[in-house]
Design an enzyme around this catalytic site. Structure first.
Site, PDB file in Angstrom:
ATOM      1  N   LYS A   1       0.897  -1.177  -0.018  1.00  0.00           N
ATOM      2  CA  LYS A   1      -0.034   0.130   0.060  1.00  0.00           C
ATOM      3  C   LYS A   1       0.911   1.258  -0.028  1.00  0.00           C
ATOM      4  CE  LYS A   1      -3.471   0.323   2.693  1.00  0.00           C
ATOM      5  NZ  LYS A   1      -4.486   0.689   3.928  1.00  0.00           N
TER       6      LYS A   1
ATOM      7  N   THR B   1     -11.433  -0.709  12.900  1.00  0.00           N
ATOM      8  CA  THR B   1     -11.816  -1.589  13.974  1.00  0.00           C
ATOM      9  C   THR B   1     -13.248  -2.268  13.450  1.00  0.00           C
ATOM     10  OG1 THR B   1     -13.291   0.631  14.365  1.00  0.00           O
ATOM     11  CG2 THR B   1     -11.272   0.399  15.747  1.00  0.00           C
TER      12      THR B   1
ATOM     13  N   LEU C   1     -16.752  11.672   8.173  1.00  0.00           N
ATOM     14  CA  LEU C   1     -16.848  11.739   6.854  1.00  0.00           C
ATOM     15  C   LEU C   1     -17.705  10.941   5.992  1.00  0.00           C
ATOM     16  CD1 LEU C   1     -12.782  11.659   6.600  1.00  0.00           C
ATOM     17  CD2 LEU C   1     -14.329  13.458   6.781  1.00  0.00           C
TER      18      LEU C   1
ATOM     19  N   GLU D   1     -18.232   8.898   2.682  1.00  0.00           N
ATOM     20  CA  GLU D   1     -17.532   8.393   1.525  1.00  0.00           C
ATOM     21  C   GLU D   1     -18.346   9.002   0.396  1.00  0.00           C
ATOM     22  OE1 GLU D   1     -16.718   4.143   1.121  1.00  0.00           O
ATOM     23  OE2 GLU D   1     -17.232   3.885   3.356  1.00  0.00           O
TER      24      GLU D   1
ATOM     25  N   PHE E   1     -31.141  11.979   4.750  1.00  0.00           N
ATOM     26  CA  PHE E   1     -31.483  10.562   5.192  1.00  0.00           C
ATOM     27  C   PHE E   1     -32.811  10.233   5.417  1.00  0.00           C
ATOM     28  CE2 PHE E   1     -26.899  11.550   6.505  1.00  0.00           C
ATOM     29  CZ  PHE E   1     -26.442  10.513   6.185  1.00  0.00           C
ATOM     30  N   LEU E   2     -33.841  10.869   4.248  1.00  0.00           N
ATOM     31  CA  LEU E   2     -34.945  10.507   4.486  1.00  0.00           C
ATOM     32  C   LEU E   2     -35.283  10.100   2.953  1.00  0.00           C
ATOM     33  CD1 LEU E   2     -36.924  13.112   6.692  1.00  0.00           C
ATOM     34  CD2 LEU E   2     -36.532  10.415   7.115  1.00  0.00           C
TER      35      LEU E   2
ATOM     36  N   CYS F   1     -19.606   2.064   7.871  1.00  0.00           N
ATOM     37  CA  CYS F   1     -19.841   2.753   9.340  1.00  0.00           C
ATOM     38  C   CYS F   1     -21.128   2.021   9.893  1.00  0.00           C
ATOM     39  CB  CYS F   1     -20.102   4.253   9.180  1.00  0.00           C
ATOM     40  SG  CYS F   1     -18.393   4.948   8.876  1.00  0.00           S
TER      41      CYS F   1
ATOM     42  N   LYS G   1     -23.140   2.922  -2.077  1.00  0.00           N
ATOM     43  CA  LYS G   1     -23.698   4.266  -2.479  1.00  0.00           C
ATOM     44  C   LYS G   1     -22.681   4.753  -3.623  1.00  0.00           C
ATOM     45  CE  LYS G   1     -22.294   7.970   0.190  1.00  0.00           C
ATOM     46  NZ  LYS G   1     -21.895   8.768   1.128  1.00  0.00           N
TER      47      LYS G   1
ATOM     48  N   ARG H   1     -18.537  -2.930   1.325  1.00  0.00           N
ATOM     49  CA  ARG H   1     -18.734  -3.464   2.621  1.00  0.00           C
ATOM     50  C   ARG H   1     -20.507  -3.326   3.011  1.00  0.00           C
ATOM     51  NH1 ARG H   1     -14.239  -0.574   5.773  1.00  0.00           N
ATOM     52  NH2 ARG H   1     -14.595   1.186   4.066  1.00  0.00           N
TER      53      ARG H   1
END
Length: 434
Positions: free
Chosen positions: A35, A86, A153, A155, A252-253, A263, A324, A331
């Site tokens: 990387k 995590t 953040l 994406e 978010f509606l 996340c 999205k 993921r």
């Protein structure tokens, strides 16, 4: 100020590049030599609009560099950020903090100057206490403080979010650490970005609480969409009527196939585990997780229903695979469950995504990847829009109808006007619009 960013994944790389663009001297550190070699060669490990140019500009300006050597990377740094993964731990769903703890041990063993150690990774409440304990046990003689600075953040819009944030949350009760963190974020003072100082544990909880609440909004409007389909309402009108209320807000509606990404799935699960360990059941969040998981398979059944009474042997084209648009992140993408439901029903699946197909291939080995939307739709008995990429917002419907075997369009993102699509001769179904 010199800043060390330990972890060069999505959060670490974006944050490091943005800090460098503010004028700080930033070193991004990662254990993966391949990387780091790619980054040194100007090759991004992730797709994020504008990131490649941002990295290139700051490397050229001498403000951003990359290394696998943590000791040299943190030398002289006033702030050392921990931005490692995590992920959900296998077996119990808790956040896997092994990478965070390993970094803390290595930083403690190599710290050669006073520094604030900042957890940028999303971590359960109390993680900062454990990081501090590890650092103290390392025997370092230099002054340090541990602070929490969660990231918010999105994406696909991460650079703009970092440079023009709604807020900056910093968890520390140490005045010296507050001074260092004020200096780190001083370039944002001109934008009057609000900085909220809290206790370390409160800062750790803010990220989980915010993501759980946003996941709840998504799940709520999805359930309202199901009700709209039964009673003849229009979920887009419902969402607009709700969103115009300043107490609720419009974001978010947007009804769709459920949330995914790096996340919401893991953070809601980790929050539930933390609550469970502390004897505080979060029934609302539990319901959100269950409803969202079942919704993805339900969207697969919705596509199957569009094929008619005998779906086996038919062919479906999926347009969009990432969770999205403007990312290559697969993921927990709804497309994975949808494609699996189709395969279980004996349906052949083709797909096209502008950025996500390479990461999708190992997750969808039964899916035939295509070079364009129209190639994916060739001889398809139904076309399903799964991700609302801009490239799918103005498809040539006449061409789509010509290459498909049957004029069936399932719009899981409500991209199109039903009357316009039906006027083109399509059988059209969408989310929550009767």
């Amino acid at each position: 100020m010199k800043i060390a960013m330990v972890g060069s994944g999505y959060v670490g790389l974006v944050s490091g590049a943005c800090f460098a663009d503010f004028g700080h001297d930033v070193v991004c550190i990662d254990k993966d030599p391949a990387k780091i070699d790619r980054l040194k060669a100007g090759q991004m490990p992730i797709y994020e609009p504008g990131l490649e140019d941002l990295v290139e500009r700051n490397v050229r300006g001498g403000r951003l560099s990359f290394t696998t050597d943590l000791a040299s990377g943190i030398a002289g740094a006033g702030a050392i950020f921990i931005a490692v993964g995590t992920p959900s731990r296998r077996g119990d769903g808790h956040a896997d903090l092994s990478f965070v703890h390993a970094v803390a041990r290595e930083v403690g063993a190599n710290l050669a100057q006073p520094a604030v150690i900042v957890t940028k990774s999303t971590v359960p409440v109390g993680t900062g206490d454990e990081v501090e304990r590890i650092l103290r046990e390392s025997g370092t003689e230099h002054r340090f403080a541990v602070a929490s600075n969660p990231e918010f953040l999105r994406e696909g819009a991460a650079i703009g979010d970092f440079k023009r944030p709604d807020r900056i949350v910093i968890g520390t009760d140490d005045e010296w650490a507050r001074g260092i963190m004020n200096e780190v974020y001083r370039p944002l003072f001109l934008n009057k970005a609000p900085i909220l100082f809290t206790s370390r544990r409160s800062a750790e909880l803010v990220k989980y609480a915010a993501n759980a609440f946003l996941a709840t909004k998504i799940t709520f409007i999805n359930e309202m969409a199901d009700l709209c389909e039964k009673v003849g309402g229009n979920v887009q009108d419902i969402a607009r009527g709700m969103g115009l209320d300043n107490r609720i807000g419009a974001k978010f509606l947007h009804a769709g196939p459920g949330y995914g990404g790096s996340c919401f799935p893991k953070d809601t699960l980790a929050l539930l585990k933390t609550a469970e360990d502390n004897g505080v059941p979060l029934r609302l969040v539990e319901s959100v997780v269950k409803v969202n998981d079942s919704r993805k398979r339900a969207m697969g059944r919705k596509v199957i229903d569009a094929l008619g009474s005998e779906p086996r042997g038919k062919r479906v084209a999926l347009l969009g695979l990432t969770f999205k648009p403007n990312t290559d992140d697969m993921r927990d993408a709804p497309s994975i469950a949808i494609a699996q439901a189709l395969d279980d029903a004996g349906v052949e699946v083709t797909a096209y995504d502008p950025e996500g197909m390479e990461l999708a291939k190992p997750l969808m080995q039964h899916v035939e990847m295509s070079e364009s939307a129209y190639e994916a739709a060739r001889n398809a008995d139904a076309v399903a829009i799964v991700t609302e990429w801009d490239a799918f917002r103005a498809l040539d419907l006449d061409r789509l109808k010509e290459v498909a075997r049957a004029p069936v369009l399932v719009d899981l993102r409500n991209v199109y006007d039903p009357e316009e699509v039906r006027a083109k001769g399509f059988r059209y179904s969408s989310i929550g619009r009767g």
